[in-house]
Structures are given as C-alpha cells and as structure tokens.
Design a protein around this motif. Structure first.
Motif, short mmCIF file in Angstrom:
data_model
loop_
_atom_site.label_atom_id
_atom_site.label_comp_id
_atom_site.label_asym_id
_atom_site.label_seq_id
_atom_site.Cartn_x
_atom_site.Cartn_y
_atom_site.Cartn_z
N MET A 113 0.82 -1.20 0.00
CA MET A 113 0.00 0.00 0.00
C MET A 113 0.86 1.26 0.00
SD MET A 113 -2.80 1.59 -0.16
CE MET A 113 -3.81 0.11 -0.26
N LEU A 114 2.02 1.21 0.66
CA LEU A 114 2.90 2.37 0.69
C LEU A 114 3.39 2.71 -0.72
CD1 LEU A 114 4.47 4.53 2.23
CD2 LEU A 114 6.29 2.83 2.61
N THR A 115 3.81 1.69 -1.45
CA THR A 115 4.27 1.91 -2.83
C THR A 115 3.13 2.42 -3.71
OG1 THR A 115 5.92 0.15 -2.59
CG2 THR A 115 5.35 0.81 -4.82
N SER A 116 1.96 1.81 -3.56
CA SER A 116 0.81 2.23 -4.36
C SER A 116 0.45 3.68 -4.10
CB SER A 116 -0.39 1.33 -4.05
OG SER A 116 -0.14 -0.01 -4.44
N ALA A 117 0.43 4.05 -2.82
CA ALA A 117 0.08 5.42 -2.46
C ALA A 117 1.09 6.41 -3.03
CB ALA A 117 -0.01 5.55 -0.94
N ARG A 118 2.36 6.06 -2.98
CA ARG A 118 3.38 6.96 -3.53
C ARG A 118 3.26 7.07 -5.04
NH1 ARG A 118 8.50 5.16 0.33
NH2 ARG A 118 8.03 6.65 2.02
N TYR A 119 2.96 5.96 -5.71
CA TYR A 119 2.75 6.02 -7.15
C TYR A 119 1.63 7.01 -7.49
CZ TYR A 119 5.72 2.02 -8.47
OH TYR A 119 6.78 1.19 -8.72
N VAL A 120 0.54 6.93 -6.74
CA VAL A 120 -0.60 7.82 -7.00
C VAL A 120 -0.21 9.28 -6.79
CG1 VAL A 120 -2.89 8.52 -6.19
CG2 VAL A 120 -2.37 6.09 -6.48
N LEU A 121 0.38 9.58 -5.64
CA LEU A 121 0.68 10.97 -5.31
C LEU A 121 1.79 11.55 -6.17
CD1 LEU A 121 0.21 10.57 -1.50
CD2 LEU A 121 -1.09 12.14 -2.94
N PHE A 122 2.85 10.78 -6.40
CA PHE A 122 3.94 11.28 -7.24
C PHE A 122 3.48 11.41 -8.69
CE2 PHE A 122 7.25 9.35 -4.14
CZ PHE A 122 7.08 10.44 -3.29
N GLY A 123 2.69 10.43 -9.14
CA GLY A 123 2.18 10.50 -10.51
C GLY A 123 1.28 11.71 -10.71
N PHE A 124 0.42 11.98 -9.75
CA PHE A 124 -0.46 13.14 -9.86
C PHE A 124 0.32 14.44 -9.75
CE2 PHE A 124 -3.90 10.37 -10.06
CZ PHE A 124 -5.10 11.07 -10.17
N ALA A 125 1.38 14.44 -8.96
CA ALA A 125 2.22 15.64 -8.87
C ALA A 125 2.80 15.98 -10.24
CB ALA A 125 3.33 15.44 -7.85
N LEU A 126 3.27 14.97 -10.97
CA LEU A 126 3.84 15.20 -12.30
C LEU A 126 2.79 15.72 -13.27
CD1 LEU A 126 6.16 12.08 -12.71
CD2 LEU A 126 6.88 14.47 -12.54
N VAL A 127 1.60 15.09 -13.27
CA VAL A 127 0.56 15.49 -14.22
C VAL A 127 0.08 16.91 -13.92
CG1 VAL A 127 -1.79 15.02 -14.99
CG2 VAL A 127 -0.20 13.12 -14.66
N CYS A 128 -0.18 17.20 -12.65
CA CYS A 128 -0.72 18.51 -12.29
C CYS A 128 0.30 19.62 -12.53
CB CYS A 128 -1.18 18.52 -10.84
SG CYS A 128 -2.60 17.43 -10.53
N ALA A 129 1.59 19.32 -12.40
CA ALA A 129 2.62 20.33 -12.64
C ALA A 129 2.60 20.81 -14.09
CB ALA A 129 4.00 19.77 -12.30
N VAL A 130 2.15 19.97 -15.01
CA VAL A 130 2.05 20.38 -16.42
C VAL A 130 1.10 21.57 -16.56
CG1 VAL A 130 1.42 19.61 -18.75
CG2 VAL A 130 2.61 18.05 -17.19
N GLY A 131 0.17 21.69 -15.61
CA GLY A 131 -0.77 22.81 -15.64
C GLY A 131 -0.08 24.16 -15.60
N ALA A 132 1.09 24.23 -14.97
CA ALA A 132 1.82 25.51 -14.96
C ALA A 132 2.29 25.86 -16.37
CB ALA A 132 3.02 25.41 -14.01
N VAL A 133 2.65 24.85 -17.15
CA VAL A 133 3.09 25.07 -18.53
C VAL A 133 1.91 25.55 -19.39
CG1 VAL A 133 4.13 24.01 -20.56
CG2 VAL A 133 4.88 23.33 -18.27
N THR A 134 0.76 24.88 -19.25
CA THR A 134 -0.40 25.28 -20.05
C THR A 134 -0.91 26.65 -19.62
OG1 THR A 134 -1.91 24.08 -18.57
CG2 THR A 134 -1.07 22.89 -20.50
N ALA A 135 -0.81 26.96 -18.32
CA ALA A 135 -1.23 28.28 -17.84
C ALA A 135 -0.35 29.38 -18.43
CB ALA A 135 -1.20 28.33 -16.32
N ARG A 136 0.96 29.13 -18.49
CA ARG A 136 1.87 30.11 -19.10
C ARG A 136 1.54 30.30 -20.58
NH1 ARG A 136 6.48 31.88 -16.78
NH2 ARG A 136 7.51 31.99 -18.81
#
Length: 468
Positions: free
Chosen positions: A434-457
């Motif tokens: 569960m620890l690995t799964s949770a980190r995959y979810v949170l780190f994966g979402f961090a990467l995807v959501c960070a792209v929003g800064a690029v599209t906002a610019r």
C-alpha cells in the motif's frame, strides 16, 4: 473609467450576496452543489443499499452511470438554453434531477437504482453547466470572478458533504431518505427559479446536436470509468489509452465540424481558450486523489473510516476556502501569476504528501497530512475562478460565450473521471504494498498537475498576444 481599485471595491462579496443578486447566486451555486454532492453521496450509501436490495455485482457501475450522464448533459447546455431560456433550462435541470433522485429512493433492485443514478447525472450535469453559462445574464461582469468562485467552491463543498451525508444516512440504515432529501432540495431550488433567475433570450433552438462529438466523448467517459474498475494494471492502462484515443478523435472531429461542443474559438490558431481549458482540466484532475486518501489513511495510519473520510475531503476544503479569497485578486499580472502558481502548489502539495507517507504512520505524522492536503487543494482555488472567467470572456459573441462557459463543467466532469481512472491504474501498479501504491498515486499526480503551470503560461502568452 473606474480604476482597478474602484472596480474591486464595487465587485465585493457583499454585493454578490446582497438583496439584488442573492437569489440568483443561490440558484447558480445550488445547482452546482447538488450535482457535486451526488458524485460521492451514493458511494457512501451503496454498502447499505446492497444489503437491502442486492446487486453487489453492479457496485462499480454506480459512479460510471452518474459521470457518463453528467458529461453528456454538460455538452447539451448551450442548446437547452437556446431552446428554453434560462428559467426553462433550470426548471428542466432541477426537474430531471428530482425525478432521478426519487427513482433512486424507491428502487426495488440495483438496476433500477443505477437507472435513477443516470437520470440524476443528466440533471446534475445540466445544472452544473447552467451555473457557468447563465452567469452571463444573471450577474454583471464585475461579479463574474466572485460568482465563478462561489460556484466552483460548491464542487469542493460537495466533495466534502457528499460522503459525510451519505455516511450519516447509512449509519442509521436510511439510505432511501438520503435520495429523498436530495429531491426535496432540488424541488425547493426549482421553486425559486422563476422569481430570481433572469429569463434570458431564446433563439437557435434548431441548432443541430453534435451527435458525433457526443458519441466520442461518451465513449471516452465510459472507457475511462471502466478502466478504473478493471482487474489488472494492464487492462486498466489499456482502458485509459482507449479513452485518450477517443478524446483525440473528438478533438480532430470538432476542429473540422460545424457541430461543436466547444466554441469555435477553441480551435482557432493562436487562441488562448484551449490552453485555459487544458489548465482547468489538469487542476481538476487532481481532485480524484480524494477518492483514495481515505484508503491510504486507514491502511497506513490505522484511522477509523469516519476520520479517514474527513481527511479525504481536505483537498476540497483547501480548494473551497482559497478561491473565496483569490477571487479578490485584481490586475492582469496578479491573475496571471495565480493561474501559473495554482498548478505548482497543487503538484508540490501532492509531492510533499507522498514524501510524508509511512507504513504504520504515527499519530503526529497523520496530523501533518491534513494541512498538507489542504495546501494542495488551495492550488486549485488560486487559479480556478480566474481561469473560468478567462473562458467566459474569450469571445464577444453571446452564444459562443454561453457555450464557452458551459464547457467549463464538461471539462471539470471529464477530468475528474479521467483522474479517478488514472489513480486506479497507479494504485494497482504498486502491487501488494500500500505504501508503494500510495506513492505512485501521489507522485504521478504531482507530475501530471505540474504540467498545468506550462499550459497556464501558454494561456497567458496567447491572451497577451490577443490584447495587443
């Protein structure tokens, strides 16, 4: 001309919630709220409902039916408005929602409950889209940012209230009464619509329905919703891939078709609108993390279900609270900075939360989770109301303006569905840990959501070029 400071002072929360605009604001916000509450309401009620009417095999279809119907309805908002006007469209939305809620309340078997959820979703999607579209005529332009902030805050409030209300009714074994309560709320809102909502102009009732676009987006929503419940990481990833291909087909069709869901401006070379929609989508994509936070809190921190459920709503709490303040931001430079900062704050919040995860997490560490998730959610609140206004202001044509505004709800609903499915894929990729799964979810979402800064610019650059 008034100064920026004068405009900000005039466009106060006091004015929006004052006697002149309070009724309209309540209807606009209430329509979005009932839809948001019901996204997760039934999830809390289903275990009790299954024990009563059976149908455990259909359990996973509850969210699918609702979200698919909601996305379909949001794409028809501009046409319903053109045919029936503001008041007629709102009465239709609340009427369909009440009918679906009552069907759920009297369901003798799970298939009937699912059908009721589909009808509910149609009403909720129509109401969500109407909230953003009708703001054009219901409120003066100076109140658009605060009106959008109020309505989008309802997504956050709904994500918090839905599981809480569902859990409360389920606790007392009264799952049917939860749907009755939602029907009563919808009926009350419908009752005040004719008195507070401007009727608006009708016209274009014969505008053709974009059948191909509807079919492609519906198929994409079904595919991504199913991906979230398919067994095995490969099958889930394949479901997401099919959904992305269908979305690509939708965009390709819309670019060359005269029957569009999104306004023509979206596909114009050099337009900022497509980047605005992408940023909104990447922000609301992150909301799907809430579905899995209670699981992480129970499995890693040993929290009881009620406490874990409240922790899961921390992202929505941050979203709702922050945007009520960010709506006061004035000046183009400040707004542009908030639109870029929002996705970064969201991504950094998920990254920090992933780093804080531990097996058998101690109590003090669990206490830290809540503010970190609230901060993550605040990233949505920083940017969402300003992006919504940017979409609404993207064209001077009133019909296209309503279409652009209604599409905000389409993007939001579709992104939440995609986010939920992708989170399920990442969760399964972690295997038994569960620890690995949770980190995959949170780190994966961090990467995807960070792209929003690029599209906002990109949106900021295009908008700057358009104004020069």
């Amino acid at each position: 001309m008034t100064s920026t400071d004068d405009a900000v002072e005039a466009a106060s929360w006091r004015e929006l919630l004052g006697p002149r605009h309070l009724g309209s604001a309540l209807v606009l916000a209430g329509g979005v709220l009932v839809g948001a509450i019901n996204i997760y309401l039934a999830s809390s009620l289903l275990p009790t409902a299954v024990a009563d009417i059976g149908g455990a095999g259909f359990y996973a279809w509850n969210m699918t039916f609702y979200l698919v119907a909601m996305v379909i309805a949001t794409m028809l908002v501009s046409r319903v408005l053109a045919r029936w006007g503001n008041v007629g469209a709102y009465l239709m939305g609340f009427g369909v929602f009440v009918a679906g809620s009552l069907a759920c309340a009297v369901s003798p078997a799970m298939p009937v409950l699912l059908a009721g959820r589909g009808v509910q979703g149609l009403g909720a999607g129509l109401l969500s889209g109407l909230g953003f579209a009708v703001i054009h005529s219901a409120l003066p332009r100076r109140l658009w940012t605060r009106g959008n902030a109020l309505m989008s805050a309802m997504y956050g409030v709904g994500n918090f209230a839905g599981p809480a209300l569902g859990g409360l009714f389920a606790q007392f074994g009264s799952w049917r009464l939860a749907f009755v309560a939602m029907a009563v709320i919808g009926a009350v809102c419908a009752g005040i619509v004719p008195r507070v909502v401007p009727r608006g102009e009708r016209g274009g009732g014969r505008t053709p329905v974009p059948v191909v676009s509807l079919v492609l987006v519906t198929a994409a929503t079904v595919a991504v919703s199913l991906a979230g419940v398919l067994p095995g990481t490969v099958a889930m990833a394949a479901g997401v891939a099919v959904a992305l291909l269908l979305v690509g087909g939708f965009v390709a069709h819309e670019r060359r078709s005269g029957r569009r869901v999104f306004p023509r401006t979206t596909y114009t070379a050099g337009s900022a609108l497509k980047w605005v929609y992408l940023t909104i989508g990447l922000l609301t994509f992150g909301v799907a993390v809430e579905t899995f936070v209670p699981l992480f809190a129970q499995r890693l921190g040993g929290l009881p279900p009620v406490t874990a459920g409240l922790l899961g709503a921390a992202v929505s709490l941050g979203w709702s609270l922050t945007q009520l303040g960010s709506a006061s931001a004035a000046g183009g430079r400040a707004v542009r900075r908030l639109c870029v900062l929002g996705p970064l704050v969201l991504a950094l919040g998920f990254l920090a939360q992933g780093l804080l995860l531990r097996d058998a997490a101690p109590g003090w560490l669990m206490l830290v989770w809540a503010p970190v998730l609230v901060v993550a959610g605040s990233g949505i609140g920083l940017a969402y109301p300003h992006l919504s206004v940017a979409a609404m202001s993207s064209t001077s044509d009133p019909a296209e303006g309503r279409q652009a505004a209604a599409a905000i709800a389409t993007v939001t609903s579709l992104s939440i569905a995609f986010g939920t499915a992708v989170a399920g894929v990442l969760l399964n990729a972690g295997g038994a840990s569960m620890l690995t799964s949770a980190r995959y979810v949170l780190f994966g979402f961090a990467l995807v959501c960070a792209v929003g800064a690029v599209t906002a610019r990109a949106a900021n650059r295009r908008a700057g070029a358009e104004t020069r």
